[in-house]
Design a protein around this motif. Structure first.
Motif, PDB file in Angstrom:
ATOM      1  N   SER A 307      33.405  59.856  42.122  1.00 57.68           N
ATOM      2  CA  SER A 307      32.160  59.412  41.741  1.00 57.68           C
ATOM      3  C   SER A 307      32.054  58.033  41.215  1.00 57.68           C
ATOM      4  O   SER A 307      32.963  57.399  41.078  1.00 57.68           O
ATOM      5  CB  SER A 307      31.683  60.283  40.333  1.00 57.68           C
ATOM      6  N   ALA A 308      30.947  57.380  41.153  1.00 54.94           N
ATOM      7  CA  ALA A 308      30.625  56.047  40.758  1.00 54.94           C
ATOM      8  C   ALA A 308      30.754  55.878  39.280  1.00 54.94           C
ATOM      9  O   ALA A 308      31.638  54.829  39.085  1.00 54.94           O
ATOM     10  CB  ALA A 308      29.058  55.771  40.987  1.00 54.94           C
ATOM     11  N   GLU A 309      30.791  56.960  38.640  1.00 51.02           N
ATOM     12  CA  GLU A 309      31.095  56.670  37.131  1.00 51.02           C
ATOM     13  C   GLU A 309      32.533  56.614  36.937  1.00 51.02           C
ATOM     14  O   GLU A 309      32.879  55.985  35.964  1.00 51.02           O
ATOM     15  CB  GLU A 309      30.370  58.136  36.419  1.00 51.02           C
ATOM     16  N   LEU A 310      33.317  57.476  37.597  1.00 52.83           N
ATOM     17  CA  LEU A 310      34.621  57.395  37.437  1.00 52.83           C
ATOM     18  C   LEU A 310      35.336  56.370  38.047  1.00 52.83           C
ATOM     19  O   LEU A 310      36.285  55.781  37.670  1.00 52.83           O
ATOM     20  CB  LEU A 310      35.326  58.550  38.247  1.00 52.83           C
ATOM     21  N   MET A 311      34.613  55.793  39.193  1.00 52.56           N
ATOM     22  CA  MET A 311      34.982  54.324  39.733  1.00 52.56           C
ATOM     23  C   MET A 311      34.995  53.282  38.698  1.00 52.56           C
ATOM     24  O   MET A 311      35.742  52.352  38.397  1.00 52.56           O
ATOM     25  CB  MET A 311      34.502  54.133  41.016  1.00 52.56           C
ATOM     26  N   GLU A 312      33.746  53.308  38.003  1.00 49.13           N
ATOM     27  CA  GLU A 312      33.522  52.386  37.093  1.00 49.13           C
ATOM     28  C   GLU A 312      34.317  52.615  35.959  1.00 49.13           C
ATOM     29  O   GLU A 312      35.063  51.310  35.433  1.00 49.13           O
ATOM     30  CB  GLU A 312      32.026  52.420  36.428  1.00 49.13           C
ATOM     31  N   SER A 313      34.915  53.522  35.436  1.00 52.76           N
ATOM     32  CA  SER A 313      35.678  54.026  34.477  1.00 52.76           C
ATOM     33  C   SER A 313      37.186  53.366  34.700  1.00 52.76           C
ATOM     34  O   SER A 313      37.938  52.646  33.881  1.00 52.76           O
ATOM     35  CB  SER A 313      35.961  55.379  34.251  1.00 52.76           C
ATOM     36  N   SER A 314      37.434  53.556  36.141  1.00 51.45           N
ATOM     37  CA  SER A 314      38.824  52.995  36.667  1.00 51.45           C
ATOM     38  C   SER A 314      38.755  51.556  36.454  1.00 51.45           C
ATOM     39  O   SER A 314      39.670  50.702  36.324  1.00 51.45           O
ATOM     40  CB  SER A 314      38.961  53.502  37.928  1.00 51.45           C
ATOM     41  N   LYS A 315      37.674  50.851  37.040  1.00 49.76           N
ATOM     42  CA  LYS A 315      37.362  49.417  37.093  1.00 49.76           C
ATOM     43  C   LYS A 315      37.420  48.730  35.590  1.00 49.76           C
ATOM     44  O   LYS A 315      38.460  47.806  35.574  1.00 49.76           O
ATOM     45  CB  LYS A 315      35.927  49.257  37.705  1.00 49.76           C
ATOM     46  N   ASN A 316      36.787  49.556  34.681  1.00 48.92           N
ATOM     47  CA  ASN A 316      37.082  49.027  33.180  1.00 48.92           C
ATOM     48  C   ASN A 316      38.658  49.153  32.957  1.00 48.92           C
ATOM     49  O   ASN A 316      38.987  48.338  31.963  1.00 48.92           O
ATOM     50  CB  ASN A 316      36.105  49.715  32.413  1.00 48.92           C
ATOM     51  N   GLY A 317      39.216  50.217  33.089  1.00 49.70           N
ATOM     52  CA  GLY A 317      40.591  50.391  32.929  1.00 49.70           C
ATOM     53  C   GLY A 317      41.532  49.429  33.336  1.00 49.70           C
ATOM     54  O   GLY A 317      42.249  48.943  32.643  1.00 49.70           O
ATOM     55  N   LEU A 318      41.401  49.267  34.541  1.00 46.26           N
ATOM     56  CA  LEU A 318      42.242  48.338  35.288  1.00 46.26           C
ATOM     57  C   LEU A 318      41.980  46.817  34.717  1.00 46.26           C
ATOM     58  O   LEU A 318      42.926  46.003  34.409  1.00 46.26           O
ATOM     59  CB  LEU A 318      41.894  48.217  36.639  1.00 46.26           C
ATOM     60  N   GLU A 319      40.918  46.629  34.267  1.00 44.70           N
ATOM     61  CA  GLU A 319      40.369  45.099  33.628  1.00 44.70           C
ATOM     62  C   GLU A 319      41.234  45.153  32.374  1.00 44.70           C
ATOM     63  O   GLU A 319      41.484  44.034  32.111  1.00 44.70           O
ATOM     64  CB  GLU A 319      38.943  45.032  33.475  1.00 44.70           C
ATOM     65  N   ARG A 320      41.165  46.037  31.493  1.00 39.53           N
ATOM     66  CA  ARG A 320      41.953  45.990  30.358  1.00 39.53           C
ATOM     67  C   ARG A 320      43.369  45.618  30.416  1.00 39.53           C
ATOM     68  O   ARG A 320      43.877  44.783  29.713  1.00 39.53           O
ATOM     69  CB  ARG A 320      41.845  47.453  29.666  1.00 39.53           C
ATOM     70  N   ILE A 321      44.060  46.264  31.693  1.00 41.23           N
ATOM     71  CA  ILE A 321      45.221  45.732  31.889  1.00 41.23           C
ATOM     72  C   ILE A 321      45.630  44.391  32.215  1.00 41.23           C
ATOM     73  O   ILE A 321      46.575  43.702  31.661  1.00 41.23           O
ATOM     74  CB  ILE A 321      46.074  46.914  32.862  1.00 41.23           C
ATOM     75  N   LEU A 322      44.758  43.954  33.229  1.00 42.40           N
ATOM     76  CA  LEU A 322      44.762  42.544  33.661  1.00 42.40           C
ATOM     77  C   LEU A 322      44.555  41.591  32.806  1.00 42.40           C
ATOM     78  O   LEU A 322      45.042  40.509  32.748  1.00 42.40           O
ATOM     79  CB  LEU A 322      43.963  42.479  34.999  1.00 42.40           C
ATOM     80  N   THR A 323      43.575  42.095  31.797  1.00 41.41           N
ATOM     81  CA  THR A 323      43.014  41.074  30.716  1.00 41.41           C
ATOM     82  C   THR A 323      44.291  40.932  29.855  1.00 41.41           C
ATOM     83  O   THR A 323      44.485  39.932  29.115  1.00 41.41           O
ATOM     84  CB  THR A 323      41.817  41.506  29.729  1.00 41.41           C
ATOM     85  N   ALA A 324      44.803  42.065  29.299  1.00 43.36           N
ATOM     86  CA  ALA A 324      46.181  41.868  28.493  1.00 43.36           C
ATOM     87  C   ALA A 324      47.315  41.046  29.073  1.00 43.36           C
ATOM     88  O   ALA A 324      48.025  40.262  28.404  1.00 43.36           O
ATOM     89  CB  ALA A 324      46.533  43.393  28.191  1.00 43.36           C
ATOM     90  N   VAL A 325      47.549  41.100  30.414  1.00 46.43           N
ATOM     91  CA  VAL A 325      48.572  40.354  31.199  1.00 46.43           C
ATOM     92  C   VAL A 325      48.214  38.850  31.034  1.00 46.43           C
ATOM     93  O   VAL A 325      48.938  38.307  30.635  1.00 46.43           O
ATOM     94  CB  VAL A 325      48.868  41.089  32.426  1.00 46.43           C
TER      95      VAL A 325
END
Length: 467
Positions: A307-325
């Motif tokens: 769903s669009a909502e779950l994809m947005e959640s995944s996008k935000n989760g991935l961004e957290r990882i990339l930002t930390a790195v």
């Protein structure tokens, strides 16, 4: 390491046929159009399985085919007024583009069905000679399912009950079957179709024989793992077992792995329902790393809802990882000290790596593996700072990168190009700060925020990200 084996319906300890090596076959797509996101799930899942084996030190021979002769390909060719080879070659290349976007590693070998016809003729001839197959009056060759005692062992169905699940393509001469579940090994040509010469008729292979032959040629009579979507359990994989074990006289695959279906907004994906999405269409809205991250957010044997909502959640989760790195990379450039001074924190990192590996060792539980990565990110954000030793910062960064690599997640942030207006606004804000006109600087920051651009003032200069 434990794997849920569809054949036995239980988790089993993985013991390779040959120490230190894994022979793995994954059924690939039929190439008549762009791949859809349902096709993408097994590609991502079993690429991750492969990556984890390699992380554990195994040498993996990974074979995944392209079915490049099929009724759907022929139908598409007729619609476009071209030959079938034109269609299959076009969509093999498009599929490879999407796989690259999903960061799916190239297979050791991607065999094409049309290039393995000789091997299919040999195996079919072997099955006829041994009594496992027979030739109908029109030249169709069928596998005699009653000749194989284990027929139904993968799908766990009684042979008498399998007629309801039977979905073999109807062909001329099907009335020549001895038994309803007998399936096609070779079929006569139809007008305008591609065909090959055979001892039985001019025609082409049935779908199931292709994988048996390609697996045998590139991996041997026996393999460690055979994998694909759960829709392939019957009849495709069931028939592969019957063919391969009848022809080779050996157990075909030790472990059978199948991923569950992908639903769209809690409904089965279907063109008729208007909820059918290709990977290419998704790439227009999201970086495909987000789709990959989303696919791994659930265990591969669990149904997954898109769903669009779950994809947005995944996008935000991935961004957290990339930002930390990225933060760790910035710290690395300024940190000093090649010796650890963060003993407890380093132990905490090692404990989370062990937690990650325990999850992956338990039937490749990527959902729990990702949770361990998020805990590493949280630890990083709370313990790594300007006063940290360089040794600790590098250890954290390389650990997160290593675990993400198993998941096929690239931790390097993609450089984004701002349009000239935004570039000018950021430069104007910098000048306003230099001129100590902080009211104007704050006003420009607010204007950028409205455009979805978030600024962060750091010791290394101004950094930005999209909201």
């Amino acid at each position: 390491m434990k794997i849920f084996n569809t054949l036995t319906r239980q988790k089993e300890e993985f013991v390779p046929l040959e120490p230190g090596k894994v022979k793995m076959y994954v059924c690939g797509p039929t190439v008549y159009n762009f791949i859809h996101i349902g096709n993408a799930r097994p590609m991502i899942v079993f690429d991750t399985v492969r990556r984890y084996f390699e992380y554990k030190g195994y040498e993996v021979n990974f074979v995944s085919n392209f079915t490049d002769v099929d009724d759907k390909i022929i139908k598409k060719a007729i619609e476009e007024g071209v030959d079938a080879d034109t269609i299959s070659k076009r969509y093999i290349e498009e599929c490879k583009k999407d796989m690259e976007g999903l960061n799916v590693k190239p297979a050791t070998k991607n065999p094409l069905a049309t290039e393995e016809i000789c091997g299919m003729l040999d195996m079919i001839g072997n099955l006829i000679e041994s009594g496992h197959a027979y030739v109908a009056a029109d030249g169709t060759v069928y596998f005699r399912t009653k000749s194989f005692d284990g027929y139904g062992k993968l799908s766990h169905k009684n042979i008498e009950d399998l007629q309801s699940g039977f979905r073999e393509i109807k062909v001329t001469g099907e009335e020549g079957k001895e038994y309803p579940t007998d399936f096609v090994l070779w079929k006569p040509k139809k007008e305008g179709e591609p065909y090959w010469e055979s001892p039985w008729c001019e025609g082409r292979p049935g779908w199931h024989i292709e994988c048996s032959v390609m697996s045998k040629k590139y991996l041997g009579d026996q393999i460690d793992i055979h994998a694909g979507g759960e829709d392939l359990v019957f009849p495709h994989h069931e028939n592969e077992i019957a063919q391969s074990e009848s022809a080779n006289g050996k157990e075909f695959a030790k472990y059978w792995m199948h991923n569950a279906f992908l639903n769209i907004d809690n409904r089965k994906m279907s063109k008729s329902l208007g909820n059918f999405f290709t990977v290419r269409e998704i790439s227009e809205k999201y970086d495909l790393s987000v789709l990959r991250f989303f696919m791994l957010s659930a265990h591969y044997r669990s149904p997954l809802n898109f769903s669009a909502e779950l994809m947005e959640s995944s996008k935000n989760g991935l961004e957290r990882i990339l930002t930390a790195v990225q933060k760790l990379k910035d710290l690395e450039s300024s940190a000093a000290g090649d010796s650890f001074k963060e003993g407890e924190s380093r132990e905490a990192v090692d404990e989370l790596v062990a937690k990650y590996e325990a999850a992956m060792d338990d039937d490749f539980n990527t959902a729990d593996g990702i949770s361990a990565v998020f805990e590493l990110v949280k630890l990083s954000n709370s313990t790594a700072g300007p006063d940290s030793s360089r040794a600790y910062v590098v250890y954290l960064k390389e650990t997160i990168e290593k675990l993400c690599d198993v998941l096929g997640i690239v931790t390097e942030k993609k450089e984004e190009i701002l349009d000239s207006e935004i570039e000018k606004m950021i430069a104007a804000r910098q000048q306003a700060r230099k001129d100590k006109n902080f009211a104007l600087a704050d006003e420009i920051r607010g204007q950028l925020l409205l455009k979805g651009i978030v600024l962060e003032d750091t010791r290394e200069g101004v950094k930005w990200k999209r909201a």
